[in-house]
Design a protein around this motif. Structure first.
Motif, PDB file in Angstrom:
ATOM      1  N   LYS A   1       2.811   6.146  -4.843  1.00 41.07           N
ATOM      2  CA  LYS A   1       3.468   5.972  -3.433  1.00 41.07           C
ATOM      3  C   LYS A   1       3.285   5.832  -2.473  1.00 41.07           C
ATOM      4  O   LYS A   1       2.673   7.246  -2.695  1.00 41.07           O
ATOM      5  N   VAL A   2       3.004   5.986  -1.816  1.00 44.20           N
ATOM      6  CA  VAL A   2       1.843   6.070  -0.184  1.00 44.20           C
ATOM      7  C   VAL A   2       2.868   6.098   1.124  1.00 44.20           C
ATOM      8  O   VAL A   2       3.493   5.063   1.319  1.00 44.20           O
ATOM      9  N   ALA A   3       2.887   7.219   1.558  1.00 42.45           N
ATOM     10  CA  ALA A   3       3.242   6.792   3.083  1.00 42.45           C
ATOM     11  C   ALA A   3       1.838   6.909   3.984  1.00 42.45           C
ATOM     12  O   ALA A   3       0.745   7.934   3.833  1.00 42.45           O
ATOM     13  N   VAL A   4       2.126   5.797   4.425  1.00 39.06           N
ATOM     14  CA  VAL A   4       1.099   5.602   5.418  1.00 39.06           C
ATOM     15  C   VAL A   4       1.426   5.809   7.195  1.00 39.06           C
ATOM     16  O   VAL A   4       2.373   5.323   7.426  1.00 39.06           O
ATOM     17  N   LEU A   5       1.129   7.219   7.993  1.00 42.84           N
ATOM     18  CA  LEU A   5       1.386   7.422   9.179  1.00 42.84           C
ATOM     19  C   LEU A   5       0.540   7.424  10.151  1.00 42.84           C
ATOM     20  O   LEU A   5      -0.903   7.554  10.365  1.00 42.84           O
TER      21      LEU A   5
ATOM     22  N   SER B   1      -1.279  -0.717   5.610  1.00 45.47           N
ATOM     23  CA  SER B   1       0.113  -0.347   5.001  1.00 45.47           C
ATOM     24  C   SER B   1       0.315  -2.112   4.108  1.00 45.47           C
ATOM     25  O   SER B   1       0.463  -2.118   3.018  1.00 45.47           O
ATOM     26  N   VAL B   2      -0.163  -3.596   5.156  1.00 50.16           N
ATOM     27  CA  VAL B   2       0.367  -4.288   4.089  1.00 50.16           C
ATOM     28  C   VAL B   2      -0.928  -5.133   2.866  1.00 50.16           C
ATOM     29  O   VAL B   2      -0.433  -5.164   2.208  1.00 50.16           O
ATOM     30  N   LEU B   3      -2.011  -4.135   3.168  1.00 54.33           N
ATOM     31  CA  LEU B   3      -2.645  -4.461   1.991  1.00 54.33           C
ATOM     32  C   LEU B   3      -2.372  -3.324   0.507  1.00 54.33           C
ATOM     33  O   LEU B   3      -2.591  -4.076  -0.252  1.00 54.33           O
ATOM     34  N   LEU B   4      -2.191  -1.992   0.904  1.00 50.52           N
ATOM     35  CA  LEU B   4      -1.432  -1.396  -0.005  1.00 50.52           C
ATOM     36  C   LEU B   4      -0.209  -2.513  -0.849  1.00 50.52           C
ATOM     37  O   LEU B   4      -0.159  -2.598  -1.579  1.00 50.52           O
ATOM     38  N   SER B   5       0.923  -2.459  -0.075  1.00 50.77           N
ATOM     39  CA  SER B   5       2.179  -4.160  -0.083  1.00 50.77           C
ATOM     40  C   SER B   5       1.365  -4.531  -0.963  1.00 50.77           C
ATOM     41  O   SER B   5       1.696  -4.847  -2.183  1.00 50.77           O
ATOM     42  N   LYS B   6       0.606  -5.831  -0.437  1.00 47.77           N
ATOM     43  CA  LYS B   6      -0.144  -6.596  -1.062  1.00 47.77           C
ATOM     44  C   LYS B   6      -0.667  -6.384  -2.479  1.00 47.77           C
ATOM     45  O   LYS B   6      -0.451  -6.721  -3.621  1.00 47.77           O
ATOM     46  N   ASN B   7      -1.210  -5.235  -3.081  1.00 40.76           N
ATOM     47  CA  ASN B   7      -1.276  -4.382  -3.851  1.00 40.76           C
ATOM     48  C   ASN B   7      -0.458  -4.485  -5.064  1.00 40.76           C
ATOM     49  O   ASN B   7      -0.444  -3.302  -6.195  1.00 40.76           O
ATOM     50  N   GLY B   8       0.736  -4.261  -4.357  1.00 41.14           N
ATOM     51  CA  GLY B   8       2.054  -4.024  -5.331  1.00 41.14           C
ATOM     52  C   GLY B   8       2.795  -2.322  -5.337  1.00 41.14           C
ATOM     53  O   GLY B   8       3.021  -2.048  -6.816  1.00 41.14           O
ATOM     54  N   ILE B   9       1.764  -1.739  -4.352  1.00 42.74           N
ATOM     55  CA  ILE B   9       1.716   0.380  -4.449  1.00 42.74           C
ATOM     56  C   ILE B   9       2.926  -0.181  -3.209  1.00 42.74           C
ATOM     57  O   ILE B   9       3.186  -0.270  -2.399  1.00 42.74           O
ATOM     58  N   ASP B  10       4.318   1.072  -4.059  1.00 44.36           N
ATOM     59  CA  ASP B  10       5.040   0.789  -2.950  1.00 44.36           C
ATOM     60  C   ASP B  10       4.657   1.780  -1.912  1.00 44.36           C
ATOM     61  O   ASP B  10       4.140   2.753  -1.952  1.00 44.36           O
ATOM     62  N   THR B  11       4.623   1.323  -1.055  1.00 44.00           N
ATOM     63  CA  THR B  11       4.461   2.066   0.657  1.00 44.00           C
ATOM     64  C   THR B  11       5.021   2.036   1.612  1.00 44.00           C
ATOM     65  O   THR B  11       5.969   1.228   1.931  1.00 44.00           O
ATOM     66  N   GLY B  12       5.353   2.856   2.566  1.00 43.09           N
ATOM     67  CA  GLY B  12       6.327   3.421   4.156  1.00 43.09           C
ATOM     68  C   GLY B  12       4.844   3.515   4.997  1.00 43.09           C
ATOM     69  O   GLY B  12       4.610   4.285   4.969  1.00 43.09           O
ATOM     70  N   ILE B  13       5.522   2.929   5.942  1.00 46.04           N
ATOM     71  CA  ILE B  13       4.433   3.444   6.867  1.00 46.04           C
ATOM     72  C   ILE B  13       5.619   4.618   8.412  1.00 46.04           C
ATOM     73  O   ILE B  13       6.613   3.820   8.524  1.00 46.04           O
TER      74      ILE B  13
ATOM     75  N   ASP C   1       8.162  -7.941   3.355  1.00 45.51           N
ATOM     76  CA  ASP C   1       9.557  -7.679   2.574  1.00 45.51           C
ATOM     77  C   ASP C   1       9.111  -6.189   2.620  1.00 45.51           C
ATOM     78  O   ASP C   1      10.383  -5.582   2.032  1.00 45.51           O
ATOM     79  N   THR C   2       8.489  -6.139   1.370  1.00 46.53           N
ATOM     80  CA  THR C   2       8.675  -4.565   0.369  1.00 46.53           C
ATOM     81  C   THR C   2       8.253  -3.657   1.077  1.00 46.53           C
ATOM     82  O   THR C   2       7.902  -2.341   1.394  1.00 46.53           O
TER      83      THR C   2
END
Length: 342
Positions: free
Chosen positions: A4-8, A18-30, A58-59
């Protein structure tokens, strides 16, 4: 534990990753500092200020509450400008555990301490594992899935490879490297040379000038790097000459664009205002000039760019000083027998 990644940081690079990680299927928050910007991004699914043409998945979770974004995250990505890193780390104290991996994607050297970002991170979180993610990677292109390659650098091989796995996809290839010092310095110092390349363009100079500037620039970068313990070979890689090429030649580069304006006669403040975003190389020029002086490393290009930015030196006179330096052999000895490895 699930990744689970938090991009600060809600700038262009933080958003693109954040877009890249989300597309990779990683649970990501910015995390976005401004509550208003956060609300707008949630509503419109766009970061209109920085990457206005990129739809946010959307994720992707978006919030201006730092605690909510980092809650239960296994990886924390620092995606704020270098001068904001220390303040952010202070805000993170008491909020994260030693198990969370800290990844930095900013490229600079702090003015006040002249420290690399890994050194600042270890002041506050000495027990956390650290990765520098760097290389020739304009946010505008990464967000559009244009093929890109970068380096995951850590003193811990398993952590470097874990970050490699998390970020890699068909359009974003990640290599690993144990030389954190070299990778960090490559990403920071190339911005200084990119300012010079832009100044050259603004003056109307040609390809010969830029080729000379880039070639001698990478030498300066490696010379300082070796003095600070980096592997000289790192500067021949993606985070060295790779990042130097893209930053010195692309109009995506804020450093090059700022340099062009200065070459055309704009003052430093006018150039900064015109760019409208952080130009990392401006502050890094001061840090590097002072650091090189402290440890006795000669960096003539950096010195003249410093004089132009901070001493109001005439640009053409600075070029003349570089061209008129005492004659010398091209291949001065830089390399050492020391190699960094896992």
């Amino acid at each position: 534990m699930k990744t689970k990644v938090a991009v600060l940081g809600g700038g262009s690079w933080g958003t693109a990753l954040s877009v890249l990680l989300s597309k990779n299927g990683i649970d990501t928050g910015i995390w976005v500092r401004s509550e208003q910007q956060s609300e707008t991004m949630i509503k419109k699914r766009l970061n209109s200020k920085y990457l206005s043409d990129i739809i946010l998945p959307d994720t992707l979770r978006i919030n201006s509450d730092l605690s909510r974004i980092i809650d239960d995250s296994s990886i924390i990505v620092l995606a704020v400008p270098t001068h904001s890193v220390r303040e952010l780390l202070q805000d993170l104290q008491g909020k994260i555990t030693s198990e969370q991996i800290i990844v930095n994607v900013a490229k600079g050297i702090e003015n006040s301490s002249k420290k690399r970002i890994s050194e600042i991170v270890y002041e506050y979180f000495p027990d956390n594992r650290f990765v520098a993610l760097s290389g020739p990677s304009h946010a505008e292109e990464v967000a559009l899935d244009i093929p890109t390659t970068v380096v995951s650098a850590s003193t811990n091989k398993e952590v470097a490879e874990h970050i490699q796995d998390v970020f890699s996809c068909s359009t974003f290839r990640v290599y690993t490297n144990p030389d954190v010092i070299g990778v960090e310095l490559g990403g920071a110092l190339k911005n200084i040379i990119a300012l010079g390349a832009g100044i050259s363009d603004g003056l109307g100079y040609g390809d010969n000038t830029k080729a000379a500037l880039m070639t001698r620039g990478i030498y300066e970068m490696s010379k300082l790097g070796v003095a600070l313990g980096a592997d000289p070979d790192t500067f021949s890689g993606l985070s060295g000459i790779g990042d130097l090429i893209v930053t010195c030649t692309s109009m995506h580069s804020r450093n090059r664009r700022a340099g062009i304006l200065i070459g055309k006669g704009y003052s430093l403040n006018e150039a900064i205002e015109e760019i409208g975003m952080v130009v990392e190389g401006i502050k890094t020029t001061r840090s590097t000039f002072e650091l090189a002086g402290d440890i006795g490393v000669e960096m003539p290009i950096t010195k003249e760019i410093y004089n132009v930015l901070y001493k109001e030196a005439d640009v053409r006179e600075s070029v003349g000083k570089l061209m008129g330096r005492s004659r010398k052999h091209e291949m001065e000895i830089v390399a050492t027998n020391k190699k960094t490895s896992w």
